[in-house]
Design a protein around this motif. Structure first.
Motif, PDB file in Angstrom:
ATOM      1  N   LYS A 156       0.872  -1.179   0.000  1.00 39.74           N
ATOM      2  CA  LYS A 156       0.000   0.000   0.000  1.00 39.74           C
ATOM      3  C   LYS A 156       0.905   1.224   0.000  1.00 39.74           C
ATOM      4  O   LYS A 156       1.417   1.628   1.058  1.00 39.74           O
ATOM      5  N   LYS A 168      -2.470  10.369  -1.264  1.00 40.33           N
ATOM      6  CA  LYS A 168      -2.942   9.316  -2.156  1.00 40.33           C
ATOM      7  C   LYS A 168      -2.070   8.069  -2.022  1.00 40.33           C
ATOM      8  O   LYS A 168      -0.894   8.154  -1.703  1.00 40.33           O
ATOM      9  N   ASP A 171      -3.630   0.610  -3.477  1.00 40.19           N
ATOM     10  CA  ASP A 171      -3.885  -0.528  -2.612  1.00 40.19           C
ATOM     11  C   ASP A 171      -3.574  -1.812  -3.382  1.00 40.19           C
ATOM     12  O   ASP A 171      -4.407  -2.312  -4.146  1.00 40.19           O
ATOM     13  N   ASP A 174      -4.940  -2.758  -7.064  1.00 38.52           N
ATOM     14  CA  ASP A 174      -6.020  -1.866  -7.492  1.00 38.52           C
ATOM     15  C   ASP A 174      -5.401  -0.641  -8.169  1.00 38.52           C
ATOM     16  O   ASP A 174      -4.657   0.113  -7.548  1.00 38.52           O
ATOM     17  N   LYS A 178      -6.480   5.531  -3.947  1.00 40.65           N
ATOM     18  CA  LYS A 178      -7.279   5.837  -2.771  1.00 40.65           C
ATOM     19  C   LYS A 178      -6.576   6.936  -1.986  1.00 40.65           C
ATOM     20  O   LYS A 178      -5.454   7.334  -2.313  1.00 40.65           O
ATOM     21  N   TRP A 180      -5.533   8.145   2.088  1.00 38.71           N
ATOM     22  CA  TRP A 180      -5.536   7.918   3.525  1.00 38.71           C
ATOM     23  C   TRP A 180      -6.498   8.931   4.153  1.00 38.71           C
ATOM     24  O   TRP A 180      -6.601  10.072   3.689  1.00 38.71           O
ATOM     25  N   LYS A 181      -7.177   8.531   5.218  1.00 44.36           N
ATOM     26  CA  LYS A 181      -8.293   9.338   5.738  1.00 44.36           C
ATOM     27  C   LYS A 181      -7.854  10.666   6.327  1.00 44.36           C
ATOM     28  O   LYS A 181      -8.492  11.694   6.133  1.00 44.36           O
TER      29      LYS A 181
END
Length: 482
Positions: A156, A168, A171, A174, A178, A180-181
């Motif tokens: 990741k 960003k 993953d 993929d 995505k 990270w929060k």
């Protein structure tokens, strides 16, 4: 009499029942025979001098301070080429930069090269990497294909970002990115803990690399609650920050320290999780950084320089099963290429011939007295901020006492770090140190000869490896992003 017999029988039965079962004994033997897990955590641009346990009066690092008390604390850990990609390539391969070719940022490490995850995987390990990658050389935001992950199975990561609050990543397989929060290091740490929970239950050991982007500039990329800790705090500067750099240095350090305290919380999370999982005893835990940051010292910013703020990094190694009685501070020297063979030595894994660094595990365990004497430091070719008017190619040595550096024109810098810990007096031409300078020069030349390093101008190496750079010697990663 009958009661006594019954009582003795009950006691004997209870004693036998309390003994471990054959299954439990087999399980214990299995745990003891299992190779150690490895958790390697490293920050980006964190200098050795900026932690509570190393003496910084400004920063709050209670978890790292506690970890230092439980670890072997190597005070002379050196970043051989103090900049991101060269460090990472050297750390992963155990090779010097002119051997693996990664002496610039944003160039690619050969995907076929022998490196840490491939070696540990062959030895029966699960392998994982989370965070900043920065050895793919194909822009900084593109998907990293499996063949360019150097053998890491769980992956990741993003090549490089300094937007820590909007970070960003990809993953595994993929291809859709995505985010990270929150502050990425915290979420990356949580993901690392989840990985360990899942893999600590299996028969195979694991090796996990957790690569944080901070406290690299922009320093203000950190949650407000950490900023507030330093907003009004008096900042005591190092003695080698000149007056005209004080204001900028204090501003930078407020954010820098805020990020360090955030990372310290992450260390606390990791240590608690490892203890709660019951794997602390048989886990090698390393905390370090890729290079340091000048932060106004010598009137300079950032890295690539041969000064201590740039080349010296923290290095803590905790391994209770082998080092529980070795918790100590040591002035032994460990250089970037030494990291991989030393980990392999502690893991009881054979060291491949491709590795150029030294296995120093016998010093760490106390089997041998410290025999380290010097670390090579180098800038193969200056680029970016170090190119502009001040940069130069250099080769040098950092010993336990001295720093000695030469550029293409000859001897350039020399410091007696015992008498001059802030490196404010260049003694390269001092008659008092003439014999020591010759000794260091001879030692440096011997080291370069052993590595086949002819110390040529940087452009010769750039051309040899076929890299394209701009007028500042920098690879155009923005163009590669398109």
């Amino acid at each position: 009499m009958e009661n006594n017999l019954i009582r003795n029988y009950v006691i004997a039965f209870a004693a036998i029942s309390a003994l471990p079962s054959m299954e439990a004994l087999a399980t214990n033997d299995k745990v003891q025979d299992k190779k150690p897990n490895v958790v390697f955590v490293f920050a980006d641009q964190l200098r050795e001098q900026a932690l509570g346990y190393t003496g910084d009066p400004n920063v709050m690092t209670p978890n790292l301070d506690r970890l230092a008390g439980e670890s072997v604390n190597i005070r002379n850990a050196i970043s051989c080429v103090p900049v991101s990609c060269p460090y990472r390539a050297s750390m992963l391969t155990g090779q010097y930069a002119l051997s693996n070719g990664v002496f610039l940022n944003d160039v690619q490490l050969n995907p076929e090269i022998n490196s840490v995850a491939k070696i540990y995987k062959k030895a029966g390990y699960n392998t994982a990497y989370i965070g900043k990658w920065h050895i793919n050389g194909n822009g900084r935001t593109k998907y990293i294909k499996e063949e360019f992950r150097q053998g890491f199975e769980y992956f990741k990561a993003l090549e490089c970002t300094h937007a820590y609050l909007r970070s960003k990543y990809f993953d595994n397989n993929d291809t859709i990115p995505k985010f990270w929060k929150g502050y990425d290091a915290i979420d990356q740490t949580k993901d690392a803990i989840n990985y360990m929970k899942e893999h600590s239950k299996g028969d195979k050991p694991f090796i996990l690399y957790l690569s944080w982007g901070g406290p690299h500039n922009p320093y203000e990329q950190v949650p407000d609650n950490y900023k507030k800790m330093y907003a009004d705090k008096e900042i005591i500067l190092r003695q080698n920050v000149p007056a005209n750099k004080r204001e900028q240095s204090i501003k930078d350090l407020r954010g820098y320290y805020a990020q360090i305290t955030a990372l310290d919380d992450c260390i606390g999370m990791l240590q608690k999780a490892i203890k709660d999982m019951g794997i602390e005893e048989n886990t090698i835990f390393v905390f370090t950084s890729d290079h340091g940051d000048m932060l106004g010292s010598q009137g300079m910013r950032w890295k690539q320089r041969p000064y201590d703020e740039s080349i010296r990094v923290p290095f803590l190694i905790k391994y209770p099963a082998l080092l529980a009685d070795k918790n100590r501070e040591t002035d032994m020297i460990i250089n970037t290429p030494d990291i991989l063979p030393t980990l392999l030595g502690l893991s009881d894994i054979d060291i491949p011939e491709s590795i150029e660094g030294d296995d120093l595990s016998d010093i760490i365990t106390g089997e041998k007295e410290d025999y380290t004497d010097a670390a090579l430091i180098e800038c193969i070719t200056p680029f970016a901020d170090f190119r502009k008017g001040i940069g130069r190619e250099y080769r040098g040595l950092r010993t336990k006492r001295y720093t000695y550096v030469r550029d293409l024109n000859g001897p350039w810098l020399m410091f007696d770090n015992l008498k001059d810990p802030y490196q404010q007096k260049n003694i390269i031409d001092s008659p008092e140190y003439a014999s020591i300078r010759k000794e260091l020069e001879d030692k440096l030349m011997k080291k370069l000869k052993a590595l086949g390093d002819e110390f040529r101008p940087g452009m010769e190496y750039i051309n040899k490896w076929g890299y394209e750079v701009d007028k500042n010697g920098t690879v155009d990663w923005k163009a590669a992003n398109k």
